[in-house]
Design an enzyme around this catalytic site. Structure first.
Site, PDB file in Angstrom:
ATOM      1  N   LYS A 159       6.615  11.065  21.380  1.00  0.00           N
ATOM      2  CA  LYS A 159       6.705  11.962  22.559  1.00  0.00           C
ATOM      3  C   LYS A 159       5.317  12.245  23.126  1.00  0.00           C
ATOM      4  O   LYS A 159       5.185  13.006  24.080  1.00  0.00           O
ATOM      5  CB  LYS A 159       7.337  13.296  22.148  1.00  0.00           C
ATOM      6  CG  LYS A 159       8.718  13.193  21.562  1.00  0.00           C
ATOM      7  CD  LYS A 159       9.160  14.594  21.084  1.00  0.00           C
ATOM      8  CE  LYS A 159      10.171  14.493  19.978  1.00  0.00           C
ATOM      9  NZ  LYS A 159      10.259  15.745  19.200  1.00  0.00           N
TER      10      LYS A 159
ATOM     11  N   THR B   6       0.841  -1.201   0.000  1.00  0.00           N
ATOM     12  CA  THR B   6       0.000   0.000   0.000  1.00  0.00           C
ATOM     13  C   THR B   6       0.874   1.249   0.000  1.00  0.00           C
ATOM     14  O   THR B   6       0.697   2.159  -0.816  1.00  0.00           O
ATOM     15  CB  THR B   6      -0.948  -0.024   1.214  1.00  0.00           C
ATOM     16  OG1 THR B   6      -1.608  -1.284   1.230  1.00  0.00           O
ATOM     17  CG2 THR B   6      -1.984   1.081   1.126  1.00  0.00           C
TER      18      THR B   6
HETATM   19  N1   CP Z   1      -2.443  -5.415   0.550  1.00  0.00           N
HETATM   20  C1   CP Z   1      -1.874  -4.696   1.544  1.00  0.00           C
HETATM   21  O1   CP Z   1      -2.520  -3.873   2.222  1.00  0.00           O
HETATM   22  O2   CP Z   1      -0.548  -4.980   1.727  1.00  0.00           O
HETATM   23  P1   CP Z   1       0.428  -4.201   2.696  1.00  0.00           P
HETATM   24  O3   CP Z   1      -0.018  -4.504   4.109  1.00  0.00           O
HETATM   25  O4   CP Z   1       1.799  -4.717   2.392  1.00  0.00           O
HETATM   26  O5   CP Z   1       0.282  -2.728   2.423  1.00  0.00           O
END
Ligand code: CP
Length: 304
Positions: free
Chosen positions: A82, A54
């Site tokens: 923090k 993503t």
């Molecule tokens: N498909 C998907 O959300 O993969 P990631 O968690 O690698 O972003």
């Protein structure tokens, strides 16, 4: 119809026509993925939870369209460590960026961010709730492989309780007269609120533990068992090997049948499936960056 300035937090924040508009534009980007249309635009990627596809597909999309990316993928390097609140973080990042993409482990966090940001927000996954950009790329992948989105029989297997990808996709596919076959261990069946939603929409579905039910389906969407969201790790240990797709299970499926998966894969699809022509999950990940190019340029109000 314009998506200019419109945040995407839940898949139903956009209408069906708007989903299709994003898919149509993604088809144009597939022919021409590199364009200088985001010159001078800055997109912030705030990832409070791990991601490979993503985050990197969003970043690739911005860069291939000529824009710039700021952000973080390690919350330990931010002032959140923090004690800075999420709402203050997005208030400030809104001053630096034209669009904010956020992934966060807590359900509702992206919606909260959208209430305090002065620029549009895209939800890149919030807890067990929603992953709407994954759903758009899944719709694109289904349309591309099946030639239509309407009237399909879609099997979903694995974790149908904690996996936001499955839960979001099911809610979208209801708008396309989909019939569902849900294949999962009893502990990972769809949640009651989704069952109620399907019944209210008069959607046909069956629930089974048996993988051979896929012979009646046009595609199987496999869902990782989401260890990180299990309230009880002993329960995870009990179910973690209960759904494994192997190549032999694919025998007898329809000619148009495809296997999809949002990835990452752990053990729920055996590697002997990868070389099968029905395996589509790596192409599906490629589609992600095209759909994200479409979404970013639409929200930023820049036509391709
Ligand atoms: N498909 C998907 O959300 O993969 P990631 O968690 O690698 O972003």
């Amino acid at each position: 119809m314009s998506l200019g300035g419109k945040s995407l937090i839940s898949i139903n924040d956009y209408s069906k026509d708007e989903w299709l508009q994003v898919l149509d534009l993604a088809k144009k980007f597939e022919k021409s993925p590199n364009q200088n249309i985001l010159t001078g635009k800055v997109v912030a990627c705030l990832f409070f939870e791990p991601s490979t596809r993503t985050r990197l597909s969003f970043e690739t999309a911005v860069q291939r369209l000529g824009g710039s990316v700021i952000g973080f993928s390690d919350v330990n390097s931010t002032s959140g460590k923090k004690g800075e609140s999420l709402k203050d973080t997005v208030r400030v990042v809104s001053k630096y960026a034209d669009l904010i993409i956020i992934r966060h482990p807590l359900e509702g966090s992206a919606r909260l961010a959208s209430e305090y940001a002065s620029v549009p927000i895209i939800n890149a996954g919030d807890g067990t709730n929603q992953h709407p950009t994954q759903t758009l790329l899944d719709l694109y992948s289904i349309q591309k492989t099946q030639g239509t989105l309407t009237g399909l029989t879609v099997a979903l297997g694995g974790d149908l309780r904690y996996n936001r990808t499955a839960l979001t996709l099911i809610r979208a596919l209801v708008s396309f007269k989909t019939q569902f076959i849900f294949i999962s261990p009893a502990q990972l069946k769809i949640p009651d609120n989704l069952r109620y939603f399907l019944q209210k929409n008069k959607t046909l579905f069956e629930e089974t533990t048996k993988l051979d039910a896929i012979v009646n389906a046009d595609l199987l969407y496999v869902n990782r068992i989401k260890k990180e969201y299990f309230p009880d790790l002993l329960e995870y240990e009990r179910v973690k090997d209960k759904f494994i797709l192997t190549a032999s299970v694919l025998e007898g499926t329809k000619p148009n049948f495809k296997v999809l998966h949002a990835l990452p894969r752990i053990n729920e699809i055996s590697e002997d499936v990868d070389s099968n022509s029905q395996a589509y999950y790596f192409e599906q990940a490629y589609n992600g960056f095209l759909v994200r190019e479409s979404l970013i340029s639409s929200i930023l109000g820049i036509a391709s």
